[in-house]
Design a protein around this motif. Structure first.
Motif, short mmCIF file in Angstrom:
data_model
loop_
_atom_site.label_atom_id
_atom_site.label_comp_id
_atom_site.label_asym_id
_atom_site.label_seq_id
_atom_site.Cartn_x
_atom_site.Cartn_y
_atom_site.Cartn_z
N GLY A 14 0.79 -1.22 0.00
CA GLY A 14 0.00 0.00 0.00
C GLY A 14 0.83 1.26 0.00
N VAL A 15 0.12 2.39 -0.13
CA VAL A 15 0.77 3.69 -0.15
C VAL A 15 0.24 4.58 0.97
CG1 VAL A 15 1.50 3.79 -2.54
CG2 VAL A 15 -0.80 4.44 -1.97
N LEU A 16 1.17 5.29 1.55
CA LEU A 16 0.87 6.29 2.55
C LEU A 16 1.14 7.63 1.88
CD1 LEU A 16 1.91 6.22 6.20
CD2 LEU A 16 2.47 8.19 4.82
N LEU A 17 0.08 8.38 1.62
CA LEU A 17 0.20 9.69 1.01
C LEU A 17 -0.02 10.72 2.11
CD1 LEU A 17 -1.90 9.00 -2.19
CD2 LEU A 17 0.58 9.02 -1.97
N LEU A 18 1.02 11.48 2.38
CA LEU A 18 1.01 12.44 3.47
C LEU A 18 0.88 13.86 2.94
CD1 LEU A 18 1.50 12.99 6.55
CD2 LEU A 18 3.91 13.25 5.94
N GLY A 19 -0.14 14.57 3.39
CA GLY A 19 -0.34 15.97 3.02
C GLY A 19 0.51 16.89 3.89
N VAL A 70 8.75 6.17 -1.75
CA VAL A 70 9.84 5.76 -0.85
C VAL A 70 9.40 4.48 -0.13
CG1 VAL A 70 11.15 6.42 1.20
CG2 VAL A 70 10.63 8.12 -0.56
N ASP A 71 10.25 3.46 -0.19
CA ASP A 71 9.96 2.17 0.42
C ASP A 71 10.14 2.28 1.94
OD1 ASP A 71 9.80 -0.51 1.19
OD2 ASP A 71 10.96 -1.22 -0.53
N LEU A 72 9.05 2.11 2.67
CA LEU A 72 9.10 2.17 4.14
C LEU A 72 9.37 0.80 4.75
CD1 LEU A 72 6.08 4.54 4.87
CD2 LEU A 72 8.52 5.13 4.68
N GLY A 73 9.22 -0.26 3.94
CA GLY A 73 9.48 -1.61 4.44
C GLY A 73 8.20 -2.39 4.70
N GLU A 74 8.40 -3.54 5.32
CA GLU A 74 7.32 -4.47 5.59
C GLU A 74 7.06 -4.52 7.10
OE1 GLU A 74 7.05 -9.06 4.75
OE2 GLU A 74 7.34 -7.97 2.85
N PHE A 75 5.79 -4.59 7.47
CA PHE A 75 5.40 -4.53 8.87
C PHE A 75 4.44 -5.66 9.21
CE2 PHE A 75 6.26 -0.38 7.18
CZ PHE A 75 7.08 0.20 8.14
N ALA A 76 4.49 -6.14 10.46
CA ALA A 76 3.47 -7.07 10.94
C ALA A 76 2.15 -6.33 10.90
CB ALA A 76 3.80 -7.51 12.36
N TYR A 77 1.11 -6.98 10.40
CA TYR A 77 -0.17 -6.29 10.25
C TYR A 77 -1.28 -7.04 10.99
CZ TYR A 77 -3.93 -3.78 7.84
OH TYR A 77 -5.04 -3.03 7.54
N LEU A 144 5.96 4.05 12.51
CA LEU A 144 6.71 4.66 11.41
C LEU A 144 7.61 5.79 11.88
CD1 LEU A 144 3.89 4.81 8.70
CD2 LEU A 144 5.71 3.10 8.94
N ASP A 145 8.66 6.03 11.11
CA ASP A 145 9.58 7.14 11.37
C ASP A 145 9.00 8.39 10.72
OD1 ASP A 145 11.63 8.99 11.50
OD2 ASP A 145 13.17 7.65 10.70
N TRP A 146 8.14 9.09 11.45
CA TRP A 146 7.44 10.23 10.88
C TRP A 146 8.35 11.39 10.56
CZ3 TRP A 146 3.15 9.76 8.46
CH2 TRP A 146 2.32 8.68 8.76
N ALA A 147 9.43 11.55 11.29
CA ALA A 147 10.37 12.63 10.98
C ALA A 147 10.94 12.44 9.58
CB ALA A 147 11.47 12.70 12.02
N ALA A 148 11.29 11.21 9.24
CA ALA A 148 11.82 10.92 7.91
C ALA A 148 10.76 11.11 6.83
CB ALA A 148 12.39 9.50 7.86
N ILE A 149 9.53 10.68 7.12
CA ILE A 149 8.44 10.83 6.14
C ILE A 149 8.12 12.31 5.94
CG2 ILE A 149 6.01 10.30 5.67
CD1 ILE A 149 6.52 7.65 7.27
N ASP A 150 8.06 13.06 7.04
CA ASP A 150 7.79 14.51 6.95
C ASP A 150 8.86 15.24 6.14
OD1 ASP A 150 5.42 14.40 8.41
OD2 ASP A 150 6.41 14.80 10.32
N ALA A 151 10.08 14.69 6.11
CA ALA A 151 11.19 15.34 5.41
C ALA A 151 11.26 14.99 3.93
CB ALA A 151 12.51 14.96 6.09
#
Length: 162
Positions: A14-19, A70-77, A144-151
């Motif tokens: 999936g995709v995480l689209l951040l405004g 950007v590939d954030l990786g795989e997570f237990a869901y 998630l590492d939100w600081a990296a995503i925000d950047a």
């Protein structure tokens, strides 16, 4: 040595689209109170990034620039499923929500009628994820590492195939 009867977990991509304001693009799951990120299982032989792009198109009509994800990786869901996420930061007006539409259908559980998988699209507040999405997604989002995503660099426009 392989364990007899063991199967690897299904992976949903999936995709995480951040405004800009920290909101997340979400699709409303038809017939439920839940909103979710665009995501789904890869077709046989399909790369995770390609599956995430396809799922976003099927569930919303978004034509995402695969090379910018950007590939954030795989997570237990959930117990039998993992979640492979990709991120993209977009301008607040980058997506024309009114043009979004669903191309993925399932038979309705009571009537058997062909029903769209998603029926609405919105920017949802990341801080209130527990109010709009499922607990397993809330857990993944919290990890998630939100600081990296925000950047991440911002994309000004996402084409909608509506």
């Amino acid at each position: 040595m392989a364990v007899r009867g063991a199967t690897s977990p299904t992976v949903s991509c999936g995709v995480l689209l951040l405004g800009r304001r920290g909101d997340l693009f979400a699709c409303h799951a038809t017939g439920t109170p839940r909103w979710d990120l665009p995501k789904g299982v890869a077709d046989a032989g399909e790369a995770p990034r390609d599956a995430a792009v396809r799922e976003a198109w099927e569930e919303s009509g978004l034509l995402l620039p695969a090379g910018l994800l950007v590939d954030l990786g795989e997570f237990a869901y959930v117990p039998a499923k993992r979640l492979h996420l990709f991120a993209l930061r977009v301008a607040d007006d980058a997506i024309a929500l009114a043009r979004c539409s669903c191309r993925s259908f399932f038979p309705h559980h009571r009537t058997g009628a062909s029903t769209p998988e998603t029926d609405a699209w919105a920017w949802k507040p990341r801080a209130d994820a527990a109010a709009w999405c499922g607990k397993n997604m809330v857990r993944v989002l919290g990890s998630l590492d939100w600081a990296a995503i925000d950047a991440l660099p911002e994309v000004a426009h996402i084409q909608v195939d509506g």
